[in-house]
Design an enzyme around this catalytic site. Structure first.
Site, PDB file in Angstrom:
ATOM      1  N   GLY A  11       0.839  -1.208   0.000  1.00  0.00           N
ATOM      2  CA  GLY A  11       0.000   0.000   0.000  1.00  0.00           C
ATOM      3  C   GLY A  11       0.866   1.248   0.000  1.00  0.00           C
ATOM      4  O   GLY A  11       1.835   1.328   0.751  1.00  0.00           O
ATOM      5  N   ALA A  22      15.420  10.890  -1.113  1.00  0.00           N
ATOM      6  CA  ALA A  22      16.608  10.833  -0.258  1.00  0.00           C
ATOM      7  C   ALA A  22      17.551   9.727  -0.726  1.00  0.00           C
ATOM      8  O   ALA A  22      18.779   9.900  -0.721  1.00  0.00           O
ATOM      9  CB  ALA A  22      16.184  10.594   1.194  1.00  0.00           C
ATOM     10  N   VAL A  24      17.913   8.514  -3.780  1.00  0.00           N
ATOM     11  CA  VAL A  24      18.582   8.916  -5.037  1.00  0.00           C
ATOM     12  C   VAL A  24      19.672   9.943  -4.739  1.00  0.00           C
ATOM     13  O   VAL A  24      20.805   9.835  -5.223  1.00  0.00           O
ATOM     14  CB  VAL A  24      17.548   9.503  -6.033  1.00  0.00           C
ATOM     15  CG1 VAL A  24      18.231  10.118  -7.246  1.00  0.00           C
ATOM     16  CG2 VAL A  24      16.557   8.425  -6.460  1.00  0.00           C
ATOM     17  N   ARG A  72       0.923  -5.123  -5.277  1.00  0.00           N
ATOM     18  CA  ARG A  72       1.035  -6.295  -4.409  1.00  0.00           C
ATOM     19  C   ARG A  72       1.170  -7.472  -5.367  1.00  0.00           C
ATOM     20  O   ARG A  72       0.292  -7.715  -6.181  1.00  0.00           O
ATOM     21  CB  ARG A  72      -0.211  -6.444  -3.539  1.00  0.00           C
ATOM     22  CG  ARG A  72      -0.513  -5.216  -2.653  1.00  0.00           C
ATOM     23  CD  ARG A  72      -1.612  -5.541  -1.659  1.00  0.00           C
ATOM     24  NE  ARG A  72      -2.242  -4.368  -1.080  1.00  0.00           N
ATOM     25  CZ  ARG A  72      -1.791  -3.716   0.005  1.00  0.00           C
ATOM     26  NH1 ARG A  72      -0.689  -4.109   0.589  1.00  0.00           N
ATOM     27  NH2 ARG A  72      -2.434  -2.685   0.488  1.00  0.00           N
ATOM     28  N   ASP A 103       5.545  -5.124   6.064  1.00  0.00           N
ATOM     29  CA  ASP A 103       6.177  -6.401   6.414  1.00  0.00           C
ATOM     30  C   ASP A 103       6.151  -7.415   5.266  1.00  0.00           C
ATOM     31  O   ASP A 103       7.117  -8.157   5.077  1.00  0.00           O
ATOM     32  CB  ASP A 103       5.596  -6.985   7.706  1.00  0.00           C
ATOM     33  CG  ASP A 103       4.076  -7.124   7.663  1.00  0.00           C
ATOM     34  OD1 ASP A 103       3.464  -6.637   6.693  1.00  0.00           O
ATOM     35  OD2 ASP A 103       3.523  -7.721   8.598  1.00  0.00           O
ATOM     36  N   THR A 125       4.318   2.491   5.546  1.00  0.00           N
ATOM     37  CA  THR A 125       2.922   2.056   5.595  1.00  0.00           C
ATOM     38  C   THR A 125       2.172   2.973   6.563  1.00  0.00           C
ATOM     39  O   THR A 125       2.730   3.354   7.591  1.00  0.00           O
ATOM     40  CB  THR A 125       2.756   0.588   6.063  1.00  0.00           C
ATOM     41  OG1 THR A 125       1.385   0.366   6.450  1.00  0.00           O
ATOM     42  CG2 THR A 125       3.631   0.239   7.256  1.00  0.00           C
ATOM     43  N   ASP A 127      -0.082   2.053   8.443  1.00  0.00           N
ATOM     44  CA  ASP A 127      -0.595   1.266   9.575  1.00  0.00           C
ATOM     45  C   ASP A 127       0.255   1.357  10.844  1.00  0.00           C
ATOM     46  O   ASP A 127      -0.229   1.024  11.929  1.00  0.00           O
ATOM     47  CB  ASP A 127      -0.721  -0.213   9.172  1.00  0.00           C
ATOM     48  CG  ASP A 127      -1.663  -0.419   8.003  1.00  0.00           C
ATOM     49  OD1 ASP A 127      -2.494   0.464   7.746  1.00  0.00           O
ATOM     50  OD2 ASP A 127      -1.546  -1.464   7.330  1.00  0.00           O
ATOM     51  N   ARG A 162     -26.189  13.262  17.426  1.00  0.00           N
ATOM     52  CA  ARG A 162     -26.191  11.867  17.003  1.00  0.00           C
ATOM     53  C   ARG A 162     -24.929  11.146  17.485  1.00  0.00           C
ATOM     54  O   ARG A 162     -23.937  11.779  17.833  1.00  0.00           O
ATOM     55  CB  ARG A 162     -26.158  11.782  15.473  1.00  0.00           C
ATOM     56  CG  ARG A 162     -27.450  12.030  14.794  1.00  0.00           C
ATOM     57  CD  ARG A 162     -27.174  11.971  13.296  1.00  0.00           C
ATOM     58  NE  ARG A 162     -28.344  12.277  12.507  1.00  0.00           N
ATOM     59  CZ  ARG A 162     -28.294  12.807  11.289  1.00  0.00           C
ATOM     60  NH1 ARG A 162     -27.111  13.115  10.759  1.00  0.00           N
ATOM     61  NH2 ARG A 162     -29.378  13.033  10.607  1.00  0.00           N
ATOM     62  N   GLY A 170      -5.868   0.313   9.113  1.00  0.00           N
ATOM     63  CA  GLY A 170      -4.816  -0.147  10.033  1.00  0.00           C
ATOM     64  C   GLY A 170      -4.563  -1.635   9.897  1.00  0.00           C
ATOM     65  O   GLY A 170      -3.758  -2.201  10.620  1.00  0.00           O
TER      66      GLY A 170
END
Ligand code: F6P
Length: 319
Positions: A11, A22, A24, A72, A103, A125, A127, A162, A170
């Protein structure tokens, strides 16, 4: 080493471009040529690889997403796919690879190292679910996006008196939900790391009602289930009107915060330095604001630990 490559995988996360830039520029600083691998491991297997000049990473530090694209890849999980990837790297004369991702992407990098090809990982990521690093690139931006969204929802929650249930990303980790919940003053934060039964959620809602509160914000991490199932259960138990917002991929986009640009820049540069020092099979991390490097095996064997003191604090502040 004279030629290195960098790819982004999994992702996308805001700040990945800062890390690519950085990598490069740090390589150029050392007189080393950097190559960009497009479309993650898919592009690595097919040889979608191009030399990157200093100018090719100009004007990207402020951009979300990844200029290298991401994917992916199922095929890369196979022995044949990994072999093809190593062949492509050797064909281009590349001697080390930086993998910016989560990971799953690091497990792929490890496979290349097992085949004799040096790799270094940069945790990218939203997450924040990678062990051995306090933060991942992209977490801070996503967190700010979520808090901004909750603030807006709060305006309408107050106006209509409400209960709002907001689902955040996550994957299996509750970091985004927890930090956003505390930062936005949510009444309840439901995360996978800490069991919370419906009675507790209802009791907190009723406690708020007893002291005159007429609106509530509940944050649900996607890893515990859907916000709509919580909304249904609350409506059934209380008869109150509820509304659900699933923030979705808006959380992954947008210009990176200064913190993510800093983190991406520090980590991308460190990854180059590590490869040039002859290190391999390691992940860059940040611990107590110091850049560190950790063995992939060590990092991947551990389970990500969410800071439960933040959870306890949030509970004491939203009584
Ligand atoms: O890992 C980042 C992440 O956004 C998770 O929070 C989420 O569960 C997942 O990716 C969504 O993946 P995709 O974009 O492939 O639907």
């Amino acid at each position: 080493m004279q030629k290195l490559a960098v790819l982004t995988s999994g992702g996308d996360a805001p700040g990945m471009n800062a890390a690519v830039r950085a990598a490069v520029r740090r390589a150029a600083y050392h007189g080393v040529q950097m190559y960009g691998v497009y479309h993650g491991y898919e592009g690595l297997m097919s040889g979608d690889i191009q030399e990157m000049s200093l100018g090719s990473v100009g004007d990207i530090i402020q951009r979300g997403g990844t200029i290298l694209y991401s994917a992916r890849s199922e095929e890369f999980k196979t022995e044949a796919g990994q072999q093809r990837a190593v062949e492509q790297l050797r064909k281009f004369g590349i001697e080390g690879l930086i993998v910016i991702g989560g990971d799953g992407s690091f497990r792929g990098a490890q496979k290349l190292t097992e085949k004799g090809f040096p790799t270094i990982g940069v945790p990218g990521t939203i997450d924040n679910d990678i062990p051995c690093t306090d933060f991942t690139v992209g977490f801070d931006t996503a967190l700010n996006t979520i808090v901004e969204a909750i603030d807006k929802i709060r305006d309408t929650a107050t106006s209509h008196e409400r209960t709002y249930i907001i689902e955040v990303m996550g994957r299996d980790a509750g970091d985004l939900a927890l930090w956003a919940g505390l930062a936005a003053g949510a009444e309840s934060i439901i995360i996978p790391e800490e069991a919370q039964d419906m009675e507790d959620i209802l009791e907190r809602l009723h406690a708020g009602q007893r002291r005159g509160k007429k609106h509530s914000i509940i944050i649900v991490a996607e890893g515990v289930g859907s916000a709509s199932s919580y909304a249904d259960a609350i409506t059934k138990a209380t008869g109150w009107e509820t509304r659900v917002t699933v923030l979705g991929h808006i959380q992954r986009g947008g210009s990176p915060t200064a913190m993510d640009r800093m983190l991406g820049s520090r980590m991308g540069a460190a990854a180059v330095d590590l490869l040039l020092e002859g290190k391999r099979d390691r992940m860059v991390g940040i611990q107590n604001n110091q850049i560190v490097d950790v063995d992939f095996n060590e990092a991947l064997a551990k389970k990500h630990q969410l800071d439960l003191s933040v959870y306890q604090l949030a509970r004491t502040l939203s009584i």
